[in-house]
Design a protein around this motif. Sequence first.
Motif, PDB file in Angstrom:
ATOM      1  N   ALA A   1       0.951  -1.084   0.133  1.00 43.72           N
ATOM      2  CA  ALA A   1      -0.004   0.028  -0.015  1.00 43.72           C
ATOM      3  C   ALA A   1       0.761   1.391  -0.053  1.00 43.72           C
ATOM      4  CB  ALA A   1      -0.800   0.046   1.165  1.00 43.72           C
ATOM      5  N   GLY A   2       2.077   1.114   0.560  1.00 46.63           N
ATOM      6  CA  GLY A   2       2.888   2.326   0.746  1.00 46.63           C
ATOM      7  C   GLY A   2       3.610   2.486  -0.663  1.00 46.63           C
ATOM      8  N   HIS A   3       3.728   1.445  -1.455  1.00 48.91           N
ATOM      9  CA  HIS A   3       4.804   1.537  -2.719  1.00 48.91           C
ATOM     10  C   HIS A   3       3.865   1.998  -3.849  1.00 48.91           C
ATOM     11  CE1 HIS A   3       7.766   0.366  -5.775  1.00 48.91           C
ATOM     12  NE2 HIS A   3       6.744  -0.171  -6.177  1.00 48.91           N
ATOM     13  N   PHE A   4       2.643   1.239  -4.082  1.00 48.97           N
ATOM     14  CA  PHE A   4       1.823   1.549  -5.243  1.00 48.97           C
ATOM     15  C   PHE A   4       0.848   2.521  -5.121  1.00 48.97           C
ATOM     16  CE2 PHE A   4       2.850  -3.223  -5.527  1.00 48.97           C
ATOM     17  CZ  PHE A   4       3.308  -3.272  -6.780  1.00 48.97           C
TER      18      PHE A   4
ATOM     19  N   ARG B   1       3.046   0.956   6.659  1.00 48.66           N
ATOM     20  CA  ARG B   1       2.828   1.656   5.584  1.00 48.66           C
ATOM     21  C   ARG B   1       3.661   3.150   5.866  1.00 48.66           C
ATOM     22  NH1 ARG B   1      -1.168   5.707   3.847  1.00 48.66           N
ATOM     23  NH2 ARG B   1      -1.280   5.767   1.639  1.00 48.66           N
ATOM     24  N   ALA B   2       3.218   3.635   6.964  1.00 56.24           N
ATOM     25  CA  ALA B   2       3.927   4.874   7.181  1.00 56.24           C
ATOM     26  C   ALA B   2       5.653   4.792   7.226  1.00 56.24           C
ATOM     27  CB  ALA B   2       3.586   5.398   8.712  1.00 56.24           C
ATOM     28  N   GLN B   3       6.393   3.873   7.558  1.00 53.35           N
ATOM     29  CA  GLN B   3       7.481   3.993   7.304  1.00 53.35           C
ATOM     30  C   GLN B   3       7.993   3.709   5.916  1.00 53.35           C
ATOM     31  OE1 GLN B   3       9.750   4.328   9.577  1.00 53.35           O
ATOM     32  NE2 GLN B   3      11.511   3.614   8.581  1.00 53.35           N
ATOM     33  N   THR B   4       7.149   2.932   4.993  1.00 53.77           N
ATOM     34  CA  THR B   4       7.235   2.596   3.690  1.00 53.77           C
ATOM     35  C   THR B   4       7.376   4.042   2.980  1.00 53.77           C
ATOM     36  OG1 THR B   4       6.409   0.428   3.784  1.00 53.77           O
ATOM     37  CG2 THR B   4       6.454   1.444   1.813  1.00 53.77           C
ATOM     38  N   LEU B   5       6.147   4.792   3.382  1.00 49.61           N
ATOM     39  CA  LEU B   5       6.191   6.142   2.742  1.00 49.61           C
ATOM     40  C   LEU B   5       7.267   6.900   2.966  1.00 49.61           C
ATOM     41  CD1 LEU B   5       2.504   6.939   3.328  1.00 49.61           C
ATOM     42  CD2 LEU B   5       3.381   6.311   1.143  1.00 49.61           C
ATOM     43  N   ALA B   6       7.927   6.891   4.213  1.00 47.67           N
ATOM     44  CA  ALA B   6       8.922   7.762   4.486  1.00 47.67           C
ATOM     45  C   ALA B   6      10.303   7.218   3.729  1.00 47.67           C
ATOM     46  CB  ALA B   6       9.267   7.416   6.081  1.00 47.67           C
ATOM     47  N   VAL B   7      10.413   5.879   3.760  1.00 48.82           N
ATOM     48  CA  VAL B   7      11.526   5.341   3.005  1.00 48.82           C
ATOM     49  C   VAL B   7      11.565   5.604   1.414  1.00 48.82           C
ATOM     50  CG1 VAL B   7      12.725   3.162   2.200  1.00 48.82           C
ATOM     51  CG2 VAL B   7      11.909   3.531   4.616  1.00 48.82           C
ATOM     52  N   GLU B   8      10.280   5.625   0.962  1.00 45.97           N
ATOM     53  CA  GLU B   8      10.467   5.641  -0.704  1.00 45.97           C
ATOM     54  C   GLU B   8      10.236   7.560  -0.942  1.00 45.97           C
ATOM     55  OE1 GLU B   8       7.587   3.940  -3.190  1.00 45.97           O
ATOM     56  OE2 GLU B   8       8.162   2.083  -2.290  1.00 45.97           O
ATOM     57  N   SER B   9      10.362   8.059  -0.020  1.00 47.89           N
ATOM     58  CA  SER B   9      10.510   9.509  -0.399  1.00 47.89           C
ATOM     59  C   SER B   9      11.984  10.034  -0.069  1.00 47.89           C
ATOM     60  CB  SER B   9       9.752  10.462   0.746  1.00 47.89           C
ATOM     61  OG  SER B   9      10.399  10.270   2.210  1.00 47.89           O
ATOM     62  N   ARG B  10      12.975   8.986  -0.004  1.00 43.73           N
ATOM     63  CA  ARG B  10      14.285   9.290  -0.135  1.00 43.73           C
ATOM     64  C   ARG B  10      14.913   9.337  -1.349  1.00 43.73           C
ATOM     65  NH1 ARG B  10      15.835   5.409   5.224  1.00 43.73           N
ATOM     66  NH2 ARG B  10      14.246   6.403   6.754  1.00 43.73           N
ATOM     67  N   PRO B  11      16.132   9.939  -1.619  1.00 48.34           N
ATOM     68  CA  PRO B  11      16.670  10.173  -3.022  1.00 48.34           C
ATOM     69  C   PRO B  11      17.265   8.988  -3.605  1.00 48.34           C
ATOM     70  CG  PRO B  11      17.344  12.033  -1.599  1.00 48.34           C
ATOM     71  CD  PRO B  11      16.766  10.813  -0.561  1.00 48.34           C
ATOM     72  N   TYR B  12      17.622   7.973  -3.014  1.00 54.12           N
ATOM     73  CA  TYR B  12      18.214   6.818  -3.502  1.00 54.12           C
ATOM     74  C   TYR B  12      17.133   5.911  -4.199  1.00 54.12           C
ATOM     75  CZ  TYR B  12      16.816   4.157   0.856  1.00 54.12           C
ATOM     76  OH  TYR B  12      16.211   3.578   1.623  1.00 54.12           O
ATOM     77  N   ILE B  13      15.817   6.205  -3.439  1.00 50.31           N
ATOM     78  CA  ILE B  13      14.909   5.236  -4.457  1.00 50.31           C
ATOM     79  C   ILE B  13      14.569   5.964  -5.661  1.00 50.31           C
ATOM     80  CG2 ILE B  13      12.358   4.722  -4.040  1.00 50.31           C
ATOM     81  CD1 ILE B  13      14.131   3.203  -2.100  1.00 50.31           C
TER      82      ILE B  13
ATOM     83  N   LEU C   1      12.121  -3.135   2.312  1.00 48.30           N
ATOM     84  CA  LEU C   1      11.799  -4.319   3.127  1.00 48.30           C
ATOM     85  C   LEU C   1      13.191  -4.214   4.269  1.00 48.30           C
ATOM     86  CD1 LEU C   1      10.345  -6.703   4.440  1.00 48.30           C
ATOM     87  CD2 LEU C   1      11.648  -7.987   2.730  1.00 48.30           C
ATOM     88  N   PRO C   2      14.220  -3.964   3.934  1.00 44.52           N
ATOM     89  CA  PRO C   2      15.272  -3.900   4.723  1.00 44.52           C
ATOM     90  C   PRO C   2      15.259  -3.018   5.880  1.00 44.52           C
ATOM     91  CG  PRO C   2      16.275  -4.394   2.972  1.00 44.52           C
ATOM     92  CD  PRO C   2      14.825  -4.095   2.347  1.00 44.52           C
ATOM     93  N   ASN C   3      14.716  -1.901   5.514  1.00 43.57           N
ATOM     94  CA  ASN C   3      14.294  -0.629   6.300  1.00 43.57           C
ATOM     95  C   ASN C   3      13.152  -0.861   7.203  1.00 43.57           C
ATOM     96  OD1 ASN C   3      16.520   1.908   5.587  1.00 43.57           O
ATOM     97  ND2 ASN C   3      15.732   0.934   3.604  1.00 43.57           N
ATOM     98  N   VAL C   4      12.343  -1.515   6.852  1.00 44.99           N
ATOM     99  CA  VAL C   4      11.003  -1.431   7.792  1.00 44.99           C
ATOM    100  C   VAL C   4      10.968  -2.729   8.593  1.00 44.99           C
ATOM    101  CG1 VAL C   4       9.580  -0.412   6.129  1.00 44.99           C
ATOM    102  CG2 VAL C   4       9.442  -2.946   6.004  1.00 44.99           C
ATOM    103  N   MET C   5      12.186  -3.625   8.289  1.00 44.68           N
ATOM    104  CA  MET C   5      12.410  -4.924   9.296  1.00 44.68           C
ATOM    105  C   MET C   5      12.637  -4.581  10.523  1.00 44.68           C
ATOM    106  SD  MET C   5      11.679  -7.733   7.949  1.00 44.68           S
ATOM    107  CE  MET C   5      12.416  -8.721   9.217  1.00 44.68           C
ATOM    108  N   PRO C   6      13.273  -3.660  11.040  1.00 44.07           N
ATOM    109  CA  PRO C   6      13.516  -3.352  12.632  1.00 44.07           C
ATOM    110  C   PRO C   6      12.022  -3.068  13.149  1.00 44.07           C
ATOM    111  CG  PRO C   6      15.059  -2.374  11.253  1.00 44.07           C
ATOM    112  CD  PRO C   6      14.296  -2.849  10.278  1.00 44.07           C
ATOM    113  N   LEU C   7      11.229  -2.427  12.386  1.00 49.04           N
ATOM    114  CA  LEU C   7       9.866  -2.030  12.965  1.00 49.04           C
ATOM    115  C   LEU C   7       9.001  -3.290  13.108  1.00 49.04           C
ATOM    116  CD1 LEU C   7       7.620  -0.114  13.780  1.00 49.04           C
ATOM    117  CD2 LEU C   7       7.170   0.121  11.415  1.00 49.04           C
ATOM    118  N   VAL C   8       9.162  -4.125  11.915  1.00 44.41           N
ATOM    119  CA  VAL C   8       8.554  -5.509  12.094  1.00 44.41           C
ATOM    120  C   VAL C   8       8.870  -6.094  13.028  1.00 44.41           C
ATOM    121  CG1 VAL C   8       8.114  -7.518  10.666  1.00 44.41           C
ATOM    122  CG2 VAL C   8       7.860  -5.423   9.355  1.00 44.41           C
TER     123      VAL C   8
END
Length: 320
Positions: free
Chosen positions: A139-142, A197-209, A228-235
């Motif tokens: 949901a955060g990606h698409f 989803r909130a963490q995914t939106l934050a990750v995908e707003s970064r320049p390297y994405i 996924l590697p960035n949200v794994m700590p939260l999971v």
Amino acid sequence: MTAEKAETSGTAETAETAGASETPPGSRALAWRRRRASLARFWREYRRHRAGVFGLVALSLFVLVALTAPLTVGSDVESVTNAPGQPLESPSGQFPLGTDQFGRSLLGLLVWGSRVSLLVGLLAAALSVTIGALIGITAGHFRGWYATVMMRITDWFLVMPTLVLAIVLATVLSRSLGTIVLAIGVTTWPTTARLVRAQTLAVESRPYIERAKALGGGHWHIMSRHVLPNVMPLVLAQTTLIISSAILAEATLAFLGLGDPTVVSWGGLLQDAREAGSVSSGDWWYLVPPGVGIAAVALAFTLCGRAVEAVLNPRLGVSR
């Protein structure tokens, strides 16, 4: 001379291609060193949280007791026909925690029931976190209509009472451990989905994405290699917190008579104590040990989860 040059050129190109496709042997060793250093750093930070260390020690003892139950008490502890004592005997030297309504040792039943309670809690939490992480990342990606539909479904599950939904599923489906795991897992995932989803939106707003997308990275590459590697700590932190809730939910469903009657669990022991009239007759040894076991395991997982969350996200400011 021309053929020799062509052959030499082809050989050189083949060697270059092979060398480019092979992973340098030192890169894997470097990756493993970084992982070990990361784990060592995590453990150093985790040890600073005294409550988390206490919860980990207590949890290790519970797991050890559950794993060694076949050796310490044996599977015949569940037998009703070969019960060694009289019904509802008070604690004594032979039966430290007394006996149940069939004359079985409550200490043996408590040890054996820990296997079911821990197993159901772990499996239900794994199912819940898997569903929540999958929906949260996608949901955060698409985004778009897919994210809207998924988030409205998530909101519906959030406003509905979790226990009521679990009771409905456990009532409709057959009474088994699989049903309990399914009922808990499919009703406790919305919180994880929202957080991921909130963490995914934050990750995908970064320049390297954006750079990864510009270089041709597809949806699967972005979600699996970067998000996924960035949200794994939260999971991971969410998993440890959900396990305690899952154990409490299993005990509640078993206490309501919706568990598997053929297996012994802590919630099932409380249900048997209620049916035997232990509350009115004052047979405290039938009620207190299973309740204390449920509360202790839930507290241990909660302490571990808070410590993991504090280590992975120091900005939370969780007390030590």
